[in-house]
Design a protein around this motif. Sequence first.
Motif, PDB file in Angstrom:
ATOM      1  N   ILE A  31      -1.541  -8.251   6.308  1.00  0.00           N
ATOM      2  CA  ILE A  31      -1.400  -6.923   5.711  1.00  0.00           C
ATOM      3  C   ILE A  31       0.072  -6.567   5.536  1.00  0.00           C
ATOM      4  CG2 ILE A  31      -1.772  -4.453   6.137  1.00  0.00           C
ATOM      5  CD1 ILE A  31      -4.410  -5.281   7.523  1.00  0.00           C
ATOM      6  N   ALA A  32       0.876  -6.862   6.536  1.00  0.00           N
ATOM      7  CA  ALA A  32       2.304  -6.567   6.460  1.00  0.00           C
ATOM      8  C   ALA A  32       2.988  -7.394   5.376  1.00  0.00           C
ATOM      9  CB  ALA A  32       2.962  -6.816   7.814  1.00  0.00           C
ATOM     10  N   THR A  33       2.600  -8.646   5.236  1.00  0.00           N
ATOM     11  CA  THR A  33       3.170  -9.495   4.189  1.00  0.00           C
ATOM     12  C   THR A  33       2.766  -9.002   2.806  1.00  0.00           C
ATOM     13  OG1 THR A  33       3.161 -11.380   5.682  1.00  0.00           O
ATOM     14  CG2 THR A  33       3.339 -11.864   3.334  1.00  0.00           C
ATOM     15  N   ALA A  34       1.513  -8.583   2.655  1.00  0.00           N
ATOM     16  CA  ALA A  34       1.059  -8.046   1.372  1.00  0.00           C
ATOM     17  C   ALA A  34       1.817  -6.773   1.014  1.00  0.00           C
ATOM     18  CB  ALA A  34      -0.444  -7.783   1.426  1.00  0.00           C
ATOM     19  N   LEU A  35       2.071  -5.939   2.013  1.00  0.00           N
ATOM     20  CA  LEU A  35       2.831  -4.710   1.781  1.00  0.00           C
ATOM     21  C   LEU A  35       4.264  -5.022   1.365  1.00  0.00           C
ATOM     22  CD1 LEU A  35       2.769  -1.615   1.938  1.00  0.00           C
ATOM     23  CD2 LEU A  35       3.415  -1.821   4.331  1.00  0.00           C
ATOM     24  N   LEU A  36       4.884  -5.972   2.044  1.00  0.00           N
ATOM     25  CA  LEU A  36       6.239  -6.388   1.676  1.00  0.00           C
ATOM     26  C   LEU A  36       6.272  -6.948   0.260  1.00  0.00           C
ATOM     27  CD1 LEU A  36       9.217  -7.212   2.186  1.00  0.00           C
ATOM     28  CD2 LEU A  36       8.335  -9.290   3.228  1.00  0.00           C
ATOM     29  N   ALA A  37       5.332  -7.797  -0.071  1.00  0.00           N
ATOM     30  CA  ALA A  37       5.305  -8.411  -1.397  1.00  0.00           C
ATOM     31  C   ALA A  37       5.067  -7.371  -2.483  1.00  0.00           C
ATOM     32  CB  ALA A  37       4.220  -9.482  -1.454  1.00  0.00           C
ATOM     33  N   ALA A  38       4.170  -6.434  -2.228  1.00  0.00           N
ATOM     34  CA  ALA A  38       3.902  -5.390  -3.215  1.00  0.00           C
ATOM     35  C   ALA A  38       5.151  -4.548  -3.467  1.00  0.00           C
ATOM     36  CB  ALA A  38       2.757  -4.510  -2.740  1.00  0.00           C
ATOM     37  N   ARG A  39       5.895  -4.314  -2.411  1.00  0.00           N
ATOM     38  CA  ARG A  39       7.107  -3.505  -2.542  1.00  0.00           C
ATOM     39  C   ARG A  39       8.238  -4.306  -3.195  1.00  0.00           C
ATOM     40  NH1 ARG A  39       8.166   0.944  -3.794  1.00  0.00           N
ATOM     41  NH2 ARG A  39      10.192   1.626  -3.163  1.00  0.00           N
ATOM     42  N   ALA A  40       8.426  -5.547  -2.773  1.00  0.00           N
ATOM     43  CA  ALA A  40       9.558  -6.341  -3.258  1.00  0.00           C
ATOM     44  C   ALA A  40       9.386  -6.799  -4.701  1.00  0.00           C
ATOM     45  CB  ALA A  40       9.762  -7.550  -2.356  1.00  0.00           C
ATOM     46  N   PHE A  41       8.162  -7.131  -5.096  1.00  0.00           N
ATOM     47  CA  PHE A  41       7.924  -7.653  -6.439  1.00  0.00           C
ATOM     48  C   PHE A  41       7.282  -6.618  -7.361  1.00  0.00           C
ATOM     49  CE2 PHE A  41       7.613 -11.513  -3.701  1.00  0.00           C
ATOM     50  CZ  PHE A  41       8.798 -12.085  -4.124  1.00  0.00           C
ATOM     51  N   SER A  42       7.548  -5.334  -7.115  1.00  0.00           N
ATOM     52  CA  SER A  42       6.882  -4.294  -7.892  1.00  0.00           C
ATOM     53  C   SER A  42       7.431  -4.162  -9.305  1.00  0.00           C
ATOM     54  CB  SER A  42       6.980  -2.953  -7.166  1.00  0.00           C
ATOM     55  OG  SER A  42       8.326  -2.571  -7.018  1.00  0.00           O
TER      56      SER A  42
END
Length: 121
Positions: A50-61
């Motif tokens: 979940i934390a990785t998905a949140l980071l990815a959603a934020r970084a690659f938005s």
Amino acid sequence: MLNSLAAGRHLAMRVVFAQLVVAVIAGLAFLLQGRPAGLAAFAGALIVAIATALLAARAFSALGGAGATFVRFLVGMILRWIVLIGGLALILVQWKLPPLPAIAGLVAAFAVNVFAFRFKG
């Protein structure tokens, strides 16, 4: 430039999917020690996914300049650590699940990052 953003999103999706698979495997492996251990291992690995998905959603938005990209990545990392610490506190303090399986699931899910970037082809 758009290709690198798409490649980053694709790699992030693969990492999150692999972490979810590891969460299920860790949960099933620790299920041999009992339901609380299996749930702790699953939950420990799940909070990493979940934390990785949140980071990815934020970084690659979105596509932007270097400064905006860095800020998005930094905010994503801060959110990731909030989710990790909060999730681990929830597992250990609120639900009172065994700590060793929870930490083992967490470490196993983090190990996916090492292998995903090593074999990203």
